[in-house]
Design an enzyme around this catalytic site. Structure first.
Site, PDB file in Angstrom:
ATOM      1  N   ASP A 240       0.813  -1.177   0.144  1.00 59.13           N
ATOM      2  CA  ASP A 240       0.199  -0.151  -0.120  1.00 59.13           C
ATOM      3  C   ASP A 240       1.028   1.330   0.181  1.00 59.13           C
ATOM      4  O   ASP A 240       1.865   1.458   0.613  1.00 59.13           O
ATOM      5  CB  ASP A 240      -1.194  -0.029   1.145  1.00 59.13           C
ATOM      6  CG  ASP A 240      -1.705   1.040   1.241  1.00 59.13           C
ATOM      7  OD1 ASP A 240      -2.893   0.954   0.911  1.00 59.13           O
ATOM      8  OD2 ASP A 240      -1.432   2.266   1.688  1.00 59.13           O
ATOM      9  N   ILE A 241       0.708   2.152  -0.997  1.00 58.67           N
ATOM     10  CA  ILE A 241       1.363   3.497  -0.929  1.00 58.67           C
ATOM     11  C   ILE A 241       1.024   4.459   0.329  1.00 58.67           C
ATOM     12  O   ILE A 241       0.114   4.568   0.721  1.00 58.67           O
ATOM     13  CB  ILE A 241       1.079   4.148  -1.984  1.00 58.67           C
ATOM     14  CG1 ILE A 241       1.263   3.496  -3.446  1.00 58.67           C
ATOM     15  CG2 ILE A 241       1.614   5.465  -2.357  1.00 58.67           C
ATOM     16  CD1 ILE A 241       0.622   4.130  -4.659  1.00 58.67           C
ATOM     17  N   GLU A 283      -4.901   2.488  -3.685  1.00 60.71           N
ATOM     18  CA  GLU A 283      -3.428   2.629  -3.760  1.00 60.71           C
ATOM     19  C   GLU A 283      -2.908   1.188  -3.110  1.00 60.71           C
ATOM     20  O   GLU A 283      -1.692   1.169  -2.952  1.00 60.71           O
ATOM     21  CB  GLU A 283      -2.804   3.654  -2.961  1.00 60.71           C
ATOM     22  CG  GLU A 283      -3.440   3.507  -1.470  1.00 60.71           C
ATOM     23  CD  GLU A 283      -4.428   4.188  -0.833  1.00 60.71           C
ATOM     24  OE1 GLU A 283      -4.677   4.811   0.268  1.00 60.71           O
ATOM     25  OE2 GLU A 283      -5.536   4.207  -1.752  1.00 60.71           O
TER      26      GLU A 283
END
Length: 362
Positions: A240-241, A283
């Site tokens: 996950d960003i 994301e």
């Protein structure tokens, strides 16, 4: 004479008589008009050969008809080149209809000039809905039968000597066979392109080009079924960003999209072709890694983490730093995919709450 019936192609625009795609409306539309220009030039070149043929057979009227046809094709090419598309296509239609009539009336029905009219049938039906296709085809049929009646009634007005008619008929058969083959190939290629586009829309994420969630489940199911037979180790990587919402809020969604595309590129370069990777949502990205012990998967995750950390996206010449958090788990033999994803998500949650920009084993 060279027919250009194949220049009427399928279109996704609202049906209308003589339907043609609008220039610039799509990649397919641009390719269509480039093809239409090539057809006009090719037809003009073929008509040059017909001039020589009819001069050899002693038919000056038909040679002059082909001179007119060349002029019409060149004008049609110029019109399409200048984006007068409908006028160019209608001029090509007019040339074929008029040339078929003149050739049949001068030399006789058995010369085969009428074969070119048949090329319009698949072009009209494919390019138009039934509302328009039916009356156009019926009008074409009426014209065809009327031309046959006129030829039977008046006979050949300027018959060819000797076996000239048989020679012309044989040449027309060969040319029309070739044109039908080219027409079928064009539509087959168009259908394959459309099918491929629909397949991509159904299976790939439109922004990143990675697998979407639904297609991931399909591919992962096949992969897990295979490895259950072989017993090879499988790992699952969920990432996950970090602070992605802040990227969107501070720099805009266009920059956020650029970040997603950049991250997808880094993931693709660092994962193998055999790995099943998807944009999981927002994301988040998910990868199933067959033939990967947990230790190997951790090395890959760490390599990706470092690569992301060293990657910078720019917004208005200002750097937008990137980091990612990871959760990695081993998928046990016979393990439920949903359960494995839930464990990877829990490990990712620990990475987030442990300071982000790290890899956690679940």
């Amino acid at each position: 004479m060279a027919s250009s019936a194949s220049t009427t192609a399928p279109t996704a625009h609202p049906p209308r008589p003589f339907a043609v795609p609008q220039r610039g409306s799509s990649v397919a539309g641009k390719a269509y008009w480039a093809m239409a220009q090539r057809v006009a030039l090719t037809a003009a070149a073929i008509d040059c050969g017909y001039i020589a043929l009819f001069l050899w057979l002693g038919s000056l009227p038909l040679a002059l008809v082909n001179v007119g046809s060349i002029a019409m094709y060149l004008v049609a090419h110029a019109l399409i080149q200048r984006r007068h598309n409908t006028a160019g296509i209608l001029l090509i239609w007019l040339e074929v209809v008029a040339h078929s009539a003149l050739g049949s009336l001068l030399v006789g029905w058995d010369s085969g000039f009428h074969y070119y009219l048949l090329l319009f049938i698949p072009a009209v039906v494919i390019a138009n809905s039934g509302r328009y296709a039916a009356p156009i085809v019926l009008a074409l049929l009426a014209y065809y039968l009327g031309l046959r009646w006129a030829c039977d009634h008046w006979g050949a007005l300027a018959p060819l000597a000797g076996k000239g008619q048989q020679i012309v008929n044989a040449i027309h058969v060969c040319v029309v066979f070739g044109m039908f083959a080219a027409l079928a190939a064009f539509y087959r290629r168009t259908i394959l392109i459309a099918e491929n586009r629909l397949l991509k829309q159904a299976t790939l994420d439109a922004l990143t080009g990675l697998n979407n969630r639904a297609h991931f489940y399909t591919l992962a199911g096949h992969t897990l079924a295979r490895i259950q037979r072989t017993g090879e180790p499988v790992a699952l990587l969920l990432c996950d960003i970090d602070h992605f919402k802040q990227v969107n809020d501070r720099h805009g969604h266009a920059t956020g999209d650029q970040v997603l595309v950049t991250v997808a590129g880094v993931l693709s370069r660092n994962l193998r072709e055999s790995d099943v990777i998807a944009r999981w949502g927002g994301e988040e990205f998910l990868a199933l890694m067959p033939a990967s012990p947990l230790a190997s998967a951790l090395e890959v995750a760490e390599r990706i983490r470092v690569a992301i950390e060293q990657t910078t996206v720019h917004h208005q010449n200002n750097p937008v730093p990137l980091t990612m958090s990871f959760g990695v788990v081993q998928v046990a033999s016979g393990d439920d995919l949903q359960a494995a994803i839930a464990r990877a998500d829990k490990a990712l949650y620990q990475s987030k709450h442990g300071g982000r920009n790290r890899v956690t084993v679940g």
